[in-house]
Scaffold this active site. Structure first.
Site, PDB file in Angstrom:
ATOM      1  N   HIS A 208       0.522  -5.045 -10.766  1.00  0.00           N
ATOM      2  CA  HIS A 208      -0.749  -5.226 -10.732  1.00  0.00           C
ATOM      3  C   HIS A 208      -1.484  -3.878 -10.507  1.00  0.00           C
ATOM      4  O   HIS A 208      -2.319  -3.988  -9.774  1.00  0.00           O
ATOM      5  CB  HIS A 208      -1.494  -6.330  -9.820  1.00  0.00           C
ATOM      6  CG  HIS A 208      -0.779  -7.773 -10.161  1.00  0.00           C
ATOM      7  ND1 HIS A 208      -0.717  -8.819  -9.398  1.00  0.00           N
ATOM      8  CD2 HIS A 208      -0.312  -8.286 -11.281  1.00  0.00           C
ATOM      9  CE1 HIS A 208      -0.223  -9.695  -9.856  1.00  0.00           C
ATOM     10  NE2 HIS A 208      -0.096  -9.520 -11.180  1.00  0.00           N
TER      11      HIS A 208
ATOM     12  N   HIS B 291       5.308 -17.627 -19.167  1.00  0.00           N
ATOM     13  CA  HIS B 291       3.953 -16.713 -18.626  1.00  0.00           C
ATOM     14  C   HIS B 291       3.492 -15.649 -19.630  1.00  0.00           C
ATOM     15  O   HIS B 291       4.524 -14.805 -20.050  1.00  0.00           O
ATOM     16  CB  HIS B 291       4.181 -16.747 -17.141  1.00  0.00           C
ATOM     17  CG  HIS B 291       3.130 -15.790 -16.630  1.00  0.00           C
ATOM     18  ND1 HIS B 291       1.841 -15.884 -16.907  1.00  0.00           N
ATOM     19  CD2 HIS B 291       3.268 -14.890 -15.616  1.00  0.00           C
ATOM     20  CE1 HIS B 291       1.019 -15.264 -16.071  1.00  0.00           C
ATOM     21  NE2 HIS B 291       2.119 -14.759 -14.973  1.00  0.00           N
TER      22      HIS B 291
ATOM     23  N   GLU C 244       1.783 -12.818 -18.853  1.00  0.00           N
ATOM     24  CA  GLU C 244       1.502 -11.663 -18.092  1.00  0.00           C
ATOM     25  C   GLU C 244       2.538 -10.768 -18.648  1.00  0.00           C
ATOM     26  O   GLU C 244       3.577 -10.940 -18.948  1.00  0.00           O
ATOM     27  CB  GLU C 244       1.437 -11.784 -16.714  1.00  0.00           C
ATOM     28  CG  GLU C 244       0.932 -10.534 -16.067  1.00  0.00           C
ATOM     29  CD  GLU C 244       0.507 -10.977 -14.525  1.00  0.00           C
ATOM     30  OE1 GLU C 244       0.629 -12.010 -13.968  1.00  0.00           O
ATOM     31  OE2 GLU C 244      -0.199 -10.064 -13.649  1.00  0.00           O
TER      32      GLU C 244
ATOM     33  N   ASP D  64       4.396  -8.277 -17.573  1.00  0.00           N
ATOM     34  CA  ASP D  64       5.719  -7.883 -17.071  1.00  0.00           C
ATOM     35  C   ASP D  64       6.639  -9.019 -17.538  1.00  0.00           C
ATOM     36  O   ASP D  64       7.867  -8.831 -17.366  1.00  0.00           O
ATOM     37  CB  ASP D  64       5.776  -8.002 -15.416  1.00  0.00           C
ATOM     38  CG  ASP D  64       4.927  -9.431 -15.052  1.00  0.00           C
ATOM     39  OD1 ASP D  64       3.914  -9.933 -15.642  1.00  0.00           O
ATOM     40  OD2 ASP D  64       5.361  -9.899 -13.864  1.00  0.00           O
TER      41      ASP D  64
ATOM     42  N   HIS E 171       0.558 -18.423 -11.410  1.00  0.00           N
ATOM     43  CA  HIS E 171      -0.995 -18.181 -10.970  1.00  0.00           C
ATOM     44  C   HIS E 171      -1.937 -18.041 -11.922  1.00  0.00           C
ATOM     45  O   HIS E 171      -2.852 -17.372 -11.658  1.00  0.00           O
ATOM     46  CB  HIS E 171      -0.569 -17.126 -10.100  1.00  0.00           C
ATOM     47  CG  HIS E 171      -0.276 -15.823 -10.552  1.00  0.00           C
ATOM     48  ND1 HIS E 171      -0.849 -14.550 -10.629  1.00  0.00           N
ATOM     49  CD2 HIS E 171       0.641 -15.739 -11.519  1.00  0.00           C
ATOM     50  CE1 HIS E 171      -0.127 -13.696 -11.237  1.00  0.00           C
ATOM     51  NE2 HIS E 171       0.812 -14.200 -11.823  1.00  0.00           N
TER      52      HIS E 171
ATOM     53  N   ASP F 278       7.019 -17.101 -12.074  1.00  0.00           N
ATOM     54  CA  ASP F 278       6.381 -16.484 -10.938  1.00  0.00           C
ATOM     55  C   ASP F 278       6.690 -17.077  -9.784  1.00  0.00           C
ATOM     56  O   ASP F 278       7.171 -16.576  -8.757  1.00  0.00           O
ATOM     57  CB  ASP F 278       4.959 -16.130 -10.934  1.00  0.00           C
ATOM     58  CG  ASP F 278       4.897 -14.638 -11.937  1.00  0.00           C
ATOM     59  OD1 ASP F 278       5.732 -13.977 -12.067  1.00  0.00           O
ATOM     60  OD2 ASP F 278       3.706 -14.829 -12.504  1.00  0.00           O
TER      61      ASP F 278
ATOM     62  N   TYR G  20       5.207 -12.114  -1.192  1.00  0.00           N
ATOM     63  CA  TYR G  20       4.675 -12.775  -2.658  1.00  0.00           C
ATOM     64  C   TYR G  20       3.744 -13.776  -2.464  1.00  0.00           C
ATOM     65  O   TYR G  20       2.768 -13.929  -3.231  1.00  0.00           O
ATOM     66  CB  TYR G  20       5.920 -12.945  -3.290  1.00  0.00           C
ATOM     67  CG  TYR G  20       5.932 -13.193  -4.926  1.00  0.00           C
ATOM     68  CD1 TYR G  20       5.927 -11.922  -5.725  1.00  0.00           C
ATOM     69  CD2 TYR G  20       5.775 -14.359  -5.299  1.00  0.00           C
ATOM     70  CE1 TYR G  20       5.896 -12.139  -6.968  1.00  0.00           C
ATOM     71  CE2 TYR G  20       5.264 -14.421  -6.562  1.00  0.00           C
ATOM     72  CZ  TYR G  20       5.685 -13.325  -7.557  1.00  0.00           C
ATOM     73  OH  TYR G  20       5.469 -13.775  -8.907  1.00  0.00           O
TER      74      TYR G  20
ATOM     75  N   HIS H 151      11.079 -13.178 -11.124  1.00  0.00           N
ATOM     76  CA  HIS H 151      11.060 -11.979 -10.103  1.00  0.00           C
ATOM     77  C   HIS H 151      12.447 -12.264  -9.031  1.00  0.00           C
ATOM     78  O   HIS H 151      12.091 -13.128  -8.440  1.00  0.00           O
ATOM     79  CB  HIS H 151       9.991 -11.483  -9.676  1.00  0.00           C
ATOM     80  CG  HIS H 151       8.875 -11.214 -10.673  1.00  0.00           C
ATOM     81  ND1 HIS H 151       9.025 -10.240 -11.440  1.00  0.00           N
ATOM     82  CD2 HIS H 151       7.803 -11.692 -10.855  1.00  0.00           C
ATOM     83  CE1 HIS H 151       7.952  -9.881 -12.144  1.00  0.00           C
ATOM     84  NE2 HIS H 151       6.967 -10.807 -11.826  1.00  0.00           N
TER      85      HIS H 151
HETATM   86 FE1  FEO Z   1       2.244 -13.425 -13.219  1.00  0.00          FE
HETATM   87 FE2  FEO Z   1       5.357 -12.036 -12.968  1.00  0.00          FE
HETATM   88  O1  FEO Z   1       3.580 -12.148 -13.604  1.00  0.00           O
END
Ligand code: FEO
Length: 395
Positions: A23, A79, A81, A83, A145, A164, A192, A225
């Site tokens: 981030h 998701h 995002e 990543d 999230h 996530d 996390y 992750h």
């Molecule tokens: Fe919310 Fe691993 O991205």
């Protein structure tokens, strides 16, 4: 690199041993991370999530070793995002018409990031995609999230692809919870949760209840992750339920910054006072200008009470503490008591400023703050010890 998870599922992601910040620079990463992507081969072939953009080329190259890309029938974007979606543009250049299954919010986010009109198929909770022996069932996980976040559950094999949720920034060549150091795994999982998921704790609780009510078996939780939970996979779900419920341990944390060591000496004297009264409580002290902010937020998450300290500067507080209180506000900690302390030379606003920030951040202020002028002498440090004794008695 890829590895076989079971007869139908292969991990095709990227382990990023070099990652140190996430981030931007908002989240420190000590032990690397991974971007987990999964290839599901049933009668239909499905790719679940991709990897961060810097690894897109490597990802596509490795994926081609596993499969002719044209054989991919569906892509699932749990998701949007970057990543997890960062390799989509490169992938979609190869297979431009392949449908991408995601939530309606996922479409908005993916279009917002990549400005492409891909073949999106929007799904909502309960929608099912039949892929042969197995079905894929979609479960929206709004604000866990991001608004678009979603889980995908694979029937028969009983795998929850949770994205996530339940993840950790933790690189390992072994990738399963039963093959890694449990202490390291726990500390990365709680960091996390505290730094990413805690603001959404009420939703975490509700989502866990919703998923458990489905009474479907879960043999494995494949996160996006870190490691995959395969030994007693529901342990992390139960842990999330505990963390989501106004979590605290028997810990008091003193967080401060200091200009000429006066506020540090106050912190140490207050800690002595706490220890005089309560030998059981865990007491931790952190100088914010010397300590990683995400590690400190994890300690706040574990605490039943915090004491914030800053000397007065320019009618306010040191910038490291200003950033700290803003972070504490945003992470929406619950069930925590607090007070403030600090040195001053003339105007002396820091304790009031810190107390106001703590109050606005939802901490229960249990005592007026304590401030000492100039460099605290023994009498001042005695007052701090007494303050610490009274503080712990007030909890
Ligand atoms: Fe919310 Fe691993 O991205």
């Amino acid at each position: 690199m890829s590895f076989i998870i079971n007869e139908k599922v292969t991990w095709v992601g990227k382990i990023d041993w070099e990652l140190r910040n996430f981030h931007g620079f908002e989240y420190s990463v000590d032990k690397g991370s991974s971007y987990n992507s999964y290839l599901v081969r049933d009668e239909k072939t499905v790719l679940i999530d991709t990897v961060w953009e810097p690894y897109a080329e490597e990802f596509i190259k490795n994926l081609k070793k596993e499969i002719d890309l044209n054989e991919i029938d569906y892509i699932i974007a749990n998701h949007a995002e970057i990543d997890h979606s960062g390799a989509l543009p490169a992938l979609m250049r190869e297979i431009p018409d392949t449908p991408i299954y995601c939530t309606a919010n996922g479409v908005k986010s993916l279009k917002g990031h990549f400005h492409e009109n891909w073949n999106f198929v929007t799904v909502k909770t309960g929608d099912t995609l039949s892929i042969g022996e197995n079905d894929l069932v979609f479960i929206e996980a709004r604000m866990l999230h991001w608004p678009d976040s979603m889980f995908t559950y694979m029937t028969n094999d009983n795998i929850l692809f949770s994205n996530d949720a339940f993840g950790q920034h933790y690189a390992s060549e072994y990738m399963y919870n039963d093959l890694v150091d449990p202490g390291e795994l726990y500390s990365e999982a709680i960091k996390y949760y505290a730094n990413i998921l805690n603001p959404f704790s009420p939703l975490v609780e509700r989502k866990i209840d919703e998923v458990l009510k489905l009474e479907v078996p879960v043999d494995m939780i494949c996160t996006s992750h870190g490691i995959i939970w395969r030994e007693d996979p529901l342990q992390i779900v139960e842990q999330y339920r505990t963390w989501a419920n106004a979590y605290q341990e028997n810990q008091i944390t003193l967080i401060y910054d200091t200009m000429w060591e006066g506020t540090r000496r106050m912190a140490e004297a207050i800690a002595q006072g706490i220890k005089d009264v309560d030998r059981g409580v865990n007491i931790k002290l952190y100088n914010m200008s010397k300590t990683d902010k995400n590690d400190v937020m994890t300690e706040v998450f574990k605490s039943k009470a915090v004491l914030l300290g800053s000397p007065t500067i320019n009618g306010s507080i040191l910038t490291s503490m200003a950033a700290t209180v803003d972070l504490m506000r945003g992470l929406k900690f619950k069930n925590k008591k607090a007070a403030a302390f600090g040195t001053y030379g003339w105007s002396g606003e820091s304790v009031k400023v810190l107390t106001e920030h703590l109050d606005k951040a939802g901490f229960e202020i249990v005592a007026d703050g304590i401030r000492e002028m100039w460099n605290p002498d023994e009498a001042a440090l005695d007052r701090c010890r007494e303050y610490g004794r009274n503080f712990v008695k007030s909890l």
